[in-house]
Design an enzyme around this catalytic site. Structure first.
Site, PDB file in Angstrom:
ATOM      1  N   HIS A 151       0.807  -1.220   0.000  1.00 22.09           N
ATOM      2  CA  HIS A 151       0.000   0.000   0.000  1.00 22.09           C
ATOM      3  C   HIS A 151       0.837   1.265   0.000  1.00 22.09           C
ATOM      4  CE1 HIS A 151      -4.323  -0.968   0.281  1.00 22.09           C
ATOM      5  NE2 HIS A 151      -3.793  -2.164   0.356  1.00 22.09           N
ATOM      6  N   PRO A 152       0.471   2.211  -0.843  1.00 21.11           N
ATOM      7  CA  PRO A 152       1.316   3.391  -1.020  1.00 21.11           C
ATOM      8  C   PRO A 152       1.041   4.549  -0.069  1.00 21.11           C
ATOM      9  CG  PRO A 152      -0.420   3.393  -2.658  1.00 21.11           C
ATOM     10  CD  PRO A 152      -0.654   2.202  -1.800  1.00 21.11           C
ATOM     11  N   CYS A 153       0.083   4.434   0.814  1.00 19.97           N
ATOM     12  CA  CYS A 153      -0.289   5.608   1.612  1.00 19.97           C
ATOM     13  C   CYS A 153       0.847   6.186   2.443  1.00 19.97           C
ATOM     14  CB  CYS A 153      -1.485   5.381   2.532  1.00 19.97           C
ATOM     15  SG  CYS A 153      -2.263   3.790   2.433  1.00 19.97           S
ATOM     16  N   GLY A 154       1.796   5.336   2.885  1.00 27.90           N
ATOM     17  CA  GLY A 154       2.865   5.863   3.737  1.00 27.90           C
ATOM     18  C   GLY A 154       4.081   6.343   2.966  1.00 27.90           C
TER      19      GLY A 154
END
Lengths: 260, 444
Positions: A160-163
């Site tokens: 997941h790229p959110c961070g």
């Protein structure tokens, strides 16, 4: 302060530079290639195919094989065959795709065991170092999940790229600090809070999806005032240094040295 | 639509009520399904009757499992069940809202929609695993986070929801309860409250840069201003049909997801308050190849009386010039206020004035021409001069190219000039994404 994101055009540029660097320096390793995709705002994405990863002996695998033994005794009656299968590597493919919403690269991967069965969530979990496996457990749905590949429209594993943007931004801050002291030497991993020489260990916050311990911070050249311009060249390599371990993608350290 | 009343406050309240009603209609929208059990899973005689069930548009197919499974339970073979659906042999992607699947796959709306349900043989190579309601819920939450990031540069509005709030939010989606959905978001920071009665052109634009977003938006919220998103979260689904059919029933069904192009592309919201972002703008940006280069003069559709003979040339733009010559003789076609006119840039020296100095002046001013020979200059915004010196105010000069397709959002075929902010507030999906289903006759 730079927010850690990348434009589509910058991603395309950074990918080409990254490919040149890796493919040139690491002729013995698998080579990256660029796949054209006009529907992407970056016009394409990076592919690394056929990466061999040592097979992990999992209890599950033995279990499934023994089940098959009942049905197909003539094929699996030989113990030697069992050992051979587990020592043969699995093969993985990685795609680095520009995420249109988060404006950062995202890594997708898919792999198969030597017997042709696809690598599943449990296999990945068993193969990761404990602190990352813990991340997978605690963030079951938000760390590493099976999602639809944006262009192939099949289920692929995705980190997941959110961070990502937060970590990239943090790393650039650390670099600036180092720059003000001159070129950095590979620092010893330290605990957080010990004076100014802090490692860029990202603090746990709701935005960051996983913890990473950096063993080597690349030193930087004299940077122009436009940080992003300079950073673009090194973006993917830096990003891959903390993303790689989570997806078992080996990133050769000598690539960082060659940046000087 | 807009605060045009003299009593501004009442106008705003009115607008809010009307906007809410529109959203409520969308949320209450449902697709009648006729669900058939796949023949390979029928183990009893007689075969079970198909089940008629209403599926909320802003919902997901696996959530219907509890309503569908009992009906077929007795006839299923022994083993564990994982529900999945297919339409005409195409396995349906469970993470796409039901309404979107319907608009995309049924070019001609089929009522009821005939679907086949399966409980076995899950196609893991085509569909990502669905482990019950949790999978669907988390996919929804992740999509919501993404939408939040696209709009405000931060996922905080979703991350800061408490466990209870997240759970209540999910329940409101499952039940289709718009009021409780809005209620939860009205307390979120930064506000994801779409029902805010402050239209976007009053609020300042949210930065879509994460670092400065949070404090800026917190301040805005405390001041009660409408928060204007930096970008709009949109998903485009494009289906190509062979020919421009008048009746879509003739188009062949989609038999593979590879036949479709679908992508997530956020659209930047203009920072200035005057520019109105339309659906057409979004399409021009993302799918410019679906617009044709031949374009007629488009008359203002709201006023039928001003339709002139050349409007019939809309369907055959190549003949525009001829029509006006035949029907209007020497008269040139004159666009009227509010019309959208196609202009093409003039090559230098196209003007025929004698004196060289004047010619230069003319040249620098006359820099566009419409298909019927009227000349235009680009001076002040929206004000144009013709060769005769007449002033046409409010004449929008746009490249009004023809869109070679049909756009459906929430089952509604929209006029392309509709403001996108209205679409975002009223027609978005449960995860705040605008899903655009495009059926085009442009070949890939």
């Amino acid at each position: 302060m730079w927010d850690g994101t990348l434009s589509a055009a910058d991603f395309q540029y950074a990918s080409k530079e990254f490919m040149k660097l890796w493919n040139h320096e690491e002729c013995n390793m698998n080579q990256w290639s660029w796949e054209e995709r006009p529907e992407s705002s970056a016009q394409g994405y990076l592919i690394l195919e056929g990466v061999s990863l040592p097979e992990i002996e999992t209890p599950l695998m033995h279990e499934s094989l023994s089940m098959e033994t009942d049905d197909k005794e003539e094929l699996f009656s030989d113990d030697a065959t069992l050992t051979d299968l587990t020592s043969q590597p699995s093969r993985c493919t990685y795609h680095v795709i520009y995420n249109e919403s988060y404006n950062v690269p995202t890594i997708y991967f898919r792999g198969y065991h030597s017997d042709g069965s696809p690598i599943n969530w449990l296999d990945i979990h068993m193969s990761l170092p404990s602190h990352l496996a813990q991340q997978m457990d605690q963030n079951r749905w938000t760390f590493l999940t099976q999602e639809e590949h944006p262009y192939l429209h099949r289920p692929w594993f995705m980190l997941h790229p959110c961070g990502t943007s937060s970590i990239m931004s943090l790393m650039s801050t650390e670099r600036l600090k180092q720059k003000s002291r001159g070129y950095a030497t590979p620092p010893e991993p330290r605990k957080r809070g010990e004076g100014e020489d802090k490692q860029a260990v990202p603090s746990r916050s709701s935005d960051l999806e996983f913890d990473t311990k950096l063993e080597f911070i690349p030193s930087i050249r004299e940077a122009p005032t436009n940080q992003v311009g300079n950073y673009r060249d090194q973006y993917l390599l830096t990003w891959l240094s903390f993303v790689g371990p989570a997806v078992r993608l080996p990133v050769p350290l000598d690539l960082f040295k060659s940046l000087n | 639509m807009g605060n045009e009343d003299e009593d501004g406050k009442t106008g705003e309240e009115d607008f809010a009520v009307r906007a809410f009603e529109a959203r409520k209609h969308v949320w209450m929208g449902a697709i009648p399904l006729l669900v058939h059990l796949h023949e390979s899973e029928v183990t009893s005689l007689p075969a079970p009757t198909p089940l008629l069930i209403l599926a909320p548009r802003n919902g997901y197919l696996p959530l219907l499992a509890d309503s569908i499974k009992p009906h077929f339970q007795s006839t299923l073979p022994p083993g564990s069940d994982t529900i999945w659906f297919d339409y005409e042999g195409l396995p349906l992607k469970w993470h796409i809202p039901t309404g979107v699947l319907f608009d995309l796959l049924c070019a001609e709306p089929e009522r009821p929609w005939n679907l086949t349900v399966h409980f076995r043989a899950y196609p893991f190579d085509l569909l990502s695993p669905c482990e019950g309601e949790d999978s669907v819920k988390w996919n929804f939450v992740n999509a919501l986070k993404e939408a939040s990031y696209v709009m405000f540069g931060s996922t905080k509005s979703v991350m800061n929801l408490s466990q209870t709030e997240q759970s209540d939010l999910w329940k409101s989606v499952v039940k289709g309860d718009l009021e409780s959905y809005d209620h939860i978001f009205s307390r979120s920071k930064p506000g994801m409250n779409l029902n805010s009665n402050a239209p976007w052109n009053t609020g300042r634009s949210a930065s879509h840069r994460p670092s400065s977003a949070d404090s800026e938006l917190e301040n805005k919220r405390t001041r009660g201003e409408g928060v204007r998103p930096g970008r709009l979260p949109m998903r485009f689904y494009i289906r190509s049909v062979k020919e421009k059919f008048d009746d879509f029933c003739d188009s062949s069904p989609v038999d593979s997801w590879d036949q479709l192009v679908y992508m997530t592309r956020p659209i930047d919201v203009p920072k200035d308050k005057e520019t109105v972002l339309t659906l057409r703008d979004a399409l021009m940006k993302v799918v410019p190849h679906l617009f044709s280069s031949k374009s007629p003069i488009v008359n203002n559709e709201s006023d039928e009386s001003r339709r002139s003979p050349e409007s019939s040339a809309e369907s055959d733009p190549a003949k525009l010039g001829e029509v006006s010559d035949q029907d209007t003789g020497n008269e040139k076609l004159e666009p009227e206020v509010g019309d959208i006119v196609v202009v093409a840039p003039l090559p230098c020296g196209a003007d025929e004035t004698g004196d060289s100095h004047e010619a230069l002046e003319e040249e620098s001013r006359m820099n566009a021409q419409d298909p019927c020979g009227n000349l235009y200059e680009f001076g002040d915004e929206d004000k144009l001069l013709t060769t005769t010196g007449g002033l046409w105010e409010g004449l929008k000069v746009q490249s009004a190219k023809q869109f070679e397709g049909v756009v459906r959002i929430q089952g509604i075929e929209l006029n392309l000039d509709i403001p996108l902010d209205w679409v975002a507030r009223n027609l978005c999906g449960p995860e705040m994404f605008i899903h655009l289903c495009i059926c085009t006759w442009v070949s890939r």
